[in-house]
Structures are given as C-alpha cells and as structure tokens.
Design a protein around this motif. Structure first.
Motif, PDB file in Angstrom:
ATOM      1  N   SER A  17      15.664  -2.272   1.829  1.00 42.15           N
ATOM      2  CA  SER A  17      14.550  -2.662   0.949  1.00 42.15           C
ATOM      3  C   SER A  17      13.234  -2.551   1.704  1.00 42.15           C
ATOM      4  O   SER A  17      13.137  -2.994   2.851  1.00 42.15           O
ATOM      5  N   LEU A  18      12.239  -1.962   1.051  1.00 36.93           N
ATOM      6  CA  LEU A  18      10.859  -1.952   1.537  1.00 36.93           C
ATOM      7  C   LEU A  18      10.024  -2.618   0.449  1.00 36.93           C
ATOM      8  O   LEU A  18       9.950  -2.106  -0.676  1.00 36.93           O
ATOM      9  N   SER A  19       9.404  -3.750   0.747  1.00 41.50           N
ATOM     10  CA  SER A  19       8.761  -4.512  -0.322  1.00 41.50           C
ATOM     11  C   SER A  19       7.584  -5.324   0.203  1.00 41.50           C
ATOM     12  O   SER A  19       7.397  -5.501   1.411  1.00 41.50           O
ATOM     13  N   HIS A  20       6.804  -5.835  -0.756  1.00 40.82           N
ATOM     14  CA  HIS A  20       5.676  -6.716  -0.446  1.00 40.82           C
ATOM     15  C   HIS A  20       5.508  -7.713  -1.581  1.00 40.82           C
ATOM     16  O   HIS A  20       5.562  -7.336  -2.768  1.00 40.82           O
ATOM     17  N   THR A  21       5.324  -8.995  -1.242  1.00 38.86           N
ATOM     18  CA  THR A  21       5.227 -10.059  -2.236  1.00 38.86           C
ATOM     19  C   THR A  21       4.094 -11.006  -1.869  1.00 38.86           C
ATOM     20  O   THR A  21       3.984 -11.416  -0.703  1.00 38.86           O
ATOM     21  N   THR A  22       3.273 -11.354  -2.853  1.00 35.94           N
ATOM     22  CA  THR A  22       2.149 -12.270  -2.617  1.00 35.94           C
ATOM     23  C   THR A  22       2.135 -13.381  -3.665  1.00 35.94           C
ATOM     24  O   THR A  22       2.743 -13.268  -4.732  1.00 35.94           O
TER      25      THR A  22
ATOM     26  N   PHE B 258      -8.098 -21.166  -0.330  1.00 32.69           N
ATOM     27  CA  PHE B 258      -9.458 -20.838  -0.804  1.00 32.69           C
ATOM     28  C   PHE B 258      -9.441 -19.833  -1.957  1.00 32.69           C
ATOM     29  O   PHE B 258     -10.379 -19.050  -2.134  1.00 32.69           O
ATOM     30  N   GLY B 259      -8.348 -19.829  -2.719  1.00 34.03           N
ATOM     31  CA  GLY B 259      -8.248 -18.932  -3.862  1.00 34.03           C
ATOM     32  C   GLY B 259      -7.862 -17.513  -3.515  1.00 34.03           C
ATOM     33  O   GLY B 259      -7.794 -16.657  -4.418  1.00 34.03           O
ATOM     34  N   ASN B 260      -7.600 -17.230  -2.244  1.00 34.16           N
ATOM     35  CA  ASN B 260      -7.256 -15.868  -1.822  1.00 34.16           C
ATOM     36  C   ASN B 260      -5.743 -15.635  -1.889  1.00 34.16           C
ATOM     37  O   ASN B 260      -4.946 -16.554  -1.649  1.00 34.16           O
ATOM     38  N   PRO B 261      -5.307 -14.409  -2.189  1.00 32.02           N
ATOM     39  CA  PRO B 261      -3.868 -14.107  -2.148  1.00 32.02           C
ATOM     40  C   PRO B 261      -3.330 -14.281  -0.727  1.00 32.02           C
ATOM     41  O   PRO B 261      -4.031 -14.061   0.256  1.00 32.02           O
TER      42      PRO B 261
END
Length: 790
Positions: free
Chosen positions: A623-628, A636-639
């Motif tokens: 698996s190659l993935s990215h999750t936020t 501070f409201g940032n991902p």
C-alpha cells in the motif's frame, strides 16, 4: 425512487429476461460433505455457457437456463475437490451438493473454466481468507487471530505493535462494521488489543469489504467485516482442545439429529491469573489480576426443506483488578476494577419462497459495557471510605428482513428493510463517601441515557449487461431519530466491471455512506478508554464519499491473481476531543468536550499478488497512501497527518506444505511508522500562583512551558518484523494431534511502541537539553501451542 425503479426495469429488460423463451431454475445448498457446514461464496456455473453464480451467506444458490439445455454444472470451492453434475434441464430442479475437502494440498492446474465467475466480477475491494490459512500462520503466544491476519493485507493498517485493531484506508476503528452472524460488535479486542474476540475454533468464514460497498451494508464508512460462526457438525460429534502460552480453548460440536440439526459450543480463557493471583496473595499485600474469556454457541435446524432456523450466542469479558490491603491502623485498603465486554444473540429464519426467491429474517441483540470502579478505605477497620465509578455502554435491538430474487441467470436483485433501537450511555460518573458506614455524600454526573431509532431500506441489482460488462447498482435509504431530531439519507452505490481477454478485468466503484454513531478515542496504552456516542442535534452524523478504480489479471494459467486498486475517500463531520479534554476530566457533558467539524482525506494505491491453492500458498500486499485530518480548533485549523498515516505498508505471508504432516509459514511486515506529537523545545515561565502559596506546597515559582510545532509532526522509525512458524500434525488412534511452534520478531528488531521527551540536566542541575526516547516492548518471542482434535 420512481426513476430508480424505472431504471431497474430497463436493466431487467436489457438482460433479456423478458423474452418469450421458457426457462427453468436449478437451486439448492452447497455444503461440506464431512461436516454438513454450508459453503459461502462457492462457485456454481455451467462450463459451456459460462453462466454462473455464487452461494449466498447461507450456502444457497439459484441459477436459470433455457428449457432443454444440457448443463455441465460445475461446483468449486477453494480447498475442496470440484464436482460436475450433468443435467438435462426439462423442469425446475432442487440440487443440494456436498463437496469433499482435499486432504492433501497438491499443485492444481487451474483452467479457464475455473476462473472467477461473472457474478464475482462485480466484487471489488473484497478479501476472503480461508480459516485454514489463518490457523497455519505464525502468531504471538500461539494465539491465532483473524484481525492480525487481515493486517497483512493492503489497505488495512494495524495500530500499535502486537495489537489487533484495524484501520482501513485511512478510517478509524469505529468506521468498521464488524458483524458476527449478522450482529454488530462494538469492541473486538482483549488484553488491551493484544488478542481479538474472535476464537478461530468457532469461526467458519470471514468476508472483508474495503471498497465497492453494496447497498445491503451500511451504517459505517470504511469497511465491512462479515464473520460467520460454524453451524455445528451435522454428521458426527467432534471436539478440539488446545493449550497455548496465553489461553486454553475447548470446543465441541455435533448433530442433535443427524443431517437435520446441530450445535456448537466453544470456550476460550486467559490462564495467567489462575497462577498469578494466588502467588501474589502469598508473597505480597498487593494483588493484581487480569483475565478474559469468550463463549460461542450456536444451534441450527432444518425445520423443513424450505425452512432453516439458527440461534447464535456470544459473550466475552475482560476484567482487571488490583487491591492494596491495609496491614495496620495507619494504612489503607484500595481496590480498583476495570471490566468491559460484549454480549450478542441472534435468531435467524431462512425461508425459500420459491426456487427464485430466498428470504432471511433476523432478530438480534448486542450489548457492550465498560466499567471503572475505585474503592478506598481510609485505614484498617475504618468505617470511612470512598467509592468512585464510571460506566459507559451500548444496547442494540435489531430487526431486519432481507430477500434475494433470481429472475434470470444474469441478474440478481436484493432488497431489505430493518430497524435498530439504540440505547447509549456515553459515561456516568458517580462518587460516594461514607462516614461511620453511612452515606455522607452521593453525587452522579452525566447520568443521561440516549435512545434513538435507526431504520433502513435498500434495493440493488447485480448482473451482466453484456457478456463482458457487469454492474452492481443500488441505493440505501436511512432514517435516524433521536430526541426531536431526525436525519435522512439516500446513499447511492455503483460498481461497474468490464472483462477483456480471458484473464483481465477493470472495475470502478463509487459509494456514499452515512454513519450515526461515533467513537471518542483517548490516546494511551492498554485499556479501552474510548466512548461510544451517538449523533444528536449537536453532533451530526459522519459522512463519506469513497471511489476506487481497479485492475485484476489472472497469471500463470490462473495459479496467481494480481490486482491493483486506486482509491480516494473524503470524510466529513468527524469528531474528536477538544485540546486538553479527556474521558474522565471534569463533569461536563461529552457533547461539550468535543469538536464536531472534522474533515478527513485519504488516497492511495494498493497492489496484491496472491496464490490460494497448491502446496505453497500466500500473498504479497503493498500500500502507498496518505491520510489527513482537519478541525477548526485543532492544530490552528491546519490539516495534519492522521496518527496511522503511512506512506508505505507491506505485508507478506507464505505457507508451504513440506509433507502431509508438516507445514512451515512466515510473515513479514514493513511500514513507515506512525505520526505522533512531541514538543520541539521549551521556555521558562512564571507561575500565576502566588509565590508564597507555591512555597508552602513545595512548588517552583518558575516553570517551563513546552513548545509544539504542530500536531503529529514527528514520525516513528520504520517498523519491520519477521515471524516464523512450523506445524506438526500426527494421526493418533483417537484423533489428530497438532503441535505448533512460532517465533515472533525472529531477527529481534526493536520496533518503537511509543516515544517520550526527556529533559537532560547539567552538573548544576539545570536543564539544558530535551531528547526523544524510544520505548520498545516486544523483542524476539518464541511460542508453542498444542491441540488435539477428536
């Protein structure tokens, strides 16, 4: 809804079932010849026309052919010898077929006729792992675990080391619909996640969906894990006793009336407390004990040729206790108790209305509880004491009816309705104080219980538009009512599959999902310090849009299957604790402790190469993935990266049969490590408390404040581990003896379990540097287990 029904009628027409030609139907059950257990997802097809289907969750199939057809009906299932029935079709026929297990795994030439059938073409993101493979793979403590085997598959990540939690395509544990005989389970781990609640000795099959969700499943956003218990041997009495380093297990099954009704009872228990608690009582005034158990039971009966009934039962509990006993009048006695567990029961009735219509009625009950209790007696023989407790729980009552209709050999229609009555107790805290054995203070916080009704109706059509083009089209309607608020949802599901050549297929799916329950998770080690809560007027339901594109190819004359999938998932209305809030902190209502505007995004690509038959079996998954995640008032409201966001995740499993009595196995895992939060520095600060007061308390007037760059900005070191196993079986006079040896973490790589920051001091006892320290808990661990089947 009218447009959807119109489309189904047009689809029905396009499949050519409205033409004048007469058709007949073949239907029946597929089972194991030796035990009578039904075989789920067995292939049933005609070798000449390539028209086929698969058995449903109860082993039933129905398939239609033109009148007068000469059918070579082939029935196949992994691990069983195939059967071919020649049929001259001049009337409707009921044909029940029993397959014989292959006693020796041999290399089999899989021809084009045994390839995956058209019905299965519409399946995407599906994982089916035979229980024989689960039991053959190495396991820590010798305890075989379904969930840990699933962690080796692409798109399914484990949480912390040695734990059996699963995180599917960037989702959280509450977004997995985990069913045991159609009943949802809320907490599926023992020993703080070290072992799952699923005893392999009681399980018949497992079916995992991580994308391309059909409309008959709903209520969760990320995955479906459908686990079916054994029905019980209908031919003869069988039993199994096993002993490992962690648990002792015993199972018995057999016919009540041969070929008509059967039962299963399976028990598992953790053993250490049987020795630990007595020894601690002798050696010390401190007593600590932990145990868990599982009990599975099932009854099934063929009431008539058209009716079957099933009763399933499961209960499992964990209990952790500690006691410090007073030894004199200046001492005190303190007792702590943590307990949590599930209880589920289900009654199901199958009825065959005709050879084209199958129905199943289910009534079930599911209960989960979590209790913390703390008692303190001020001193020996004192009548003054304190009692603190915290309780959280869920009770569900579920009633549903599902139908499967087989109007032609190329189409299947499924529809159903159901309701779930939820009762949630998010968290009740109680404090009682006694003076002279009389209550002097008694108060309860957050003692409200929430009641809600979740209802659904769905319809889907699955089949072939052309010889090479298959579709699964459906919609699920839901309604959720709590207090004076109601939420409604129409959830479309669509999956398209196109096969080209003899061994290639391309698939596309898109699913919209809505979830009305949530899990509030507290970080920590060990106990299930999580709260199950529900959607309210203040807390909206979670939502997800999931789309994926895949390619599958059969290789080496169908001995191997290579598949790859690209997916994208968008999540909304996620919840999390506000910064600084926690499970037991303060008397606030849980709704006032959380953020409710969370957004999530996950995308990636997965590769899976697997071999399911032959002397050597196994798979490689990458698996190659990215999750936020993103909240307005967190970071501070940032991902920020999700805790279990991993760029690379690899799982390899191999099982090889050296001889009839010896198997060897190995698994290897690699991932890029979890994301976590640590301070990047500190600065001196002045306490707001009056200096004179701090001096009295022994507190420093000056203090340090940690500085954070952001949430989950650090990465754990890459995780990798090799496990090895070998199994010896021997036929004895009264049964089969099995001896298994496993080595966990064979090359002794010290993987990080967690990190913490530590302040270093100079010779003047002044802080000058902060460093990050790694803690590792699991070095090389050998295990042995023994079992005897009779």
């Amino acid at each position: 809804m009218r447009k959807f029904i119109t489309f189904l009628i047009l689809l029905h027409t396009s499949f050519g079932i409205l033409i004048a030609q007469e058709y007949y139907t073949i239907s029946g059950y597929i089972s194991d010849q030796q035990t009578g257990e039904v075989l789920i997802n067995a292939n049933v097809y005609d070798q000449d026309s390539k028209i086929g289907t698969i058995t449903n969750s109860f082993g039933f199939y129905s398939i239609r052919f033109p009148a007068g057809s000469e059918i070579d009906l082939t029935i196949s299932y992994i691990g069983y010898s195939s059967v071919i029935e020649y049929i001259q079709l001049n009337r409707d026929q009921t044909i029940d077929i029993a397959l014989v297990p292959q006693l020796e795994i041999e290399e089999v030439t899989i021809t084009a006729e045994t390839q995956v059938q058209r019905e299965e073409m519409t399946a995407m993101g599906i994982l089916d792992i035979p229980m024989q493979q689960v039991k053959a793979l190495p396991a820590i403590g010798g305890e075989k675990d379904i969930l840990k085997v699933l962690q080796l598959m692409p798109g399914i990540a484990f949480g912390d080391e040695a734990k059996s939690g699963i995180y599917v395509r960037g989702g959280s544990p509450d977004q997995n619909l985990i069913l045991l005989d159609d009943v949802p389970l809320y907490y599926v781990n023992h020993l703080g996640g070290f072992v799952s609640v699923f005893n392999p000795d009681a399980i018949n099959s497992m079916h995992m969906i991580k994308g391309g969700f059909p409309a008959d499943y709903g209520g969760r956003l990320s995955s479906v894990l459908d686990i079916r218990m054994k029905d019980g041997n209908m031919k003869e009495m069988k039993g199994d006793i096993s002993l490992g380093l962690l648990t002792m297990k015993a199972s018995i099954e057999g016919p009540i009336k041969k070929d008509t009704s059967s039962f299963l009872i399976s028990v598992r228990r953790f053993m250490y407390d049987l020795l630990q608690k007595p020894l601690m009582k002798i050696m010390t005034d401190v007593s600590i004990g932990y145990t868990f158990y599982d009990i599975n039971a099932k009854f099934n009966s063929k009431v008539s040729p058209k009716d079957r009934i099933y009763f399933s039962f499961y209960t499992g509990d964990d209990k952790l206790t500690s006691k410090i006993k007073a030894v004199d009048e200046n001492d005190f006695t303190m007792t702590n108790k943590n307990a949590w567990g599930n209880l589920v029961a289900a009654f199901r009735w199958n009825h065959i209305y005709s050879n084209k219509l199958f129905g199943n009625l289910t009534y079930s009950y599911s209960k989960y509880r979590y209790l913390i209790a703390y008692n303190q007696q001020q001193y020996l023989d004192s009548l003054d004491k304190k009692e603190n407790s915290f309780f959280s729980g869920v009770n569900d009552q579920i009633l549903k009816y599902d139908w499967e209709y087989f109007p032609s050999s190329r189409i299947k229609i499924k529809t159903g309705i159901g309701s779930t009555y939820h009762q949630f107790t998010p968290g009740i805290s109680r404090l009682i104080q006694y003076q002279n054995n009389l209550i002097s203070y008694d108060t309860t916080f957050n003692d409200r219980k929430y009641h809600s009704l979740e209802s659904h109706a769905y319809i889907l059509a699955e089949g072939n538009i052309t010889t090479n083009l298959a579709v699964n089209l459906g919609v699920r309607f839901t309604n959720y009512a709590v207090d004076t608020v109601s939420y409604y949802s129409a959830e479309p599901r669509f999956l398209l599959s196109y096969q080209f050549g003899k061994r290639n297929s391309i698939k596309y799916s898109i699913s919209y999902m809505q979830q009305y329950i949530h899990l509030l998770s507290s970080s920590g080690i060990g106990m299930p310090s999580d709260l199950w809560v529900l959607s309210t007027a203040q807390v909206p339901p979670q939502k997800a849009l999931h789309t994926s594109l895949g390619y599958t190819r059969q290789l080496n004359n169908n001995r191997f299957e290579l598949s790859t999938e690209i997916y994208y998932k968008r999540l909304s209305n996620l919840i999390d604790y506000q910064e600084g809030a926690s499970l037991l902190a303060g008397s606030q209502d849980w709704q006032d402790k959380i953020e409710t505007d969370g957004e999530g995004e996950s995308y990636g690509v997965e590769f899976l190469l697997q071999k399911k038959e032959g002397r050597t079996q196994g798979w490689t998954g990458i698996s190659l993935s990215h999750t936020t995640r993103q909240f307005s008032n967190i970071n501070f409201g940032n991902p920020y990266p999700y805790t279990y966001d991993r760029l690379i995740d690899i799982g390899i499993a191999v099982i090889h049969e050296i001889s009839k009595n010896i198997k060897v196995s190995a698994t290897w895992v690699f991932n890029t490590g979890n994301a976590f939060t640590l301070p990047i520095g500190y600065h001196a600060a002045i306490n707001d408390i009056d200096p004179g007061f701090t001096d009295q308390l022994g507190m420093d007037y000056e203090t340090t404040v940690e500085i954070y760059e952001g949430k989950n900005t650090f990465r754990a070191k890459p995780y990798h581990r090799l496990d090895l196993g070998i199994e010896f079986t021997k036929q004895k006079r009264n049964g089969i003896r099995t001896l298994q040896f496993s080595i966990y973490n064979a090359y002794n790589h010290l993987n990080p379990f967690y990190y913490y920051s530590k302040t270093l001091y100079d010779s003047n006892d002044e802080p000058y540097k902060k460093v990050i320290k790694q803690v590792s808990y699991f070095p090389i661990i050998p295990s042995v287990s023994y079992s005897f089947s009779f």
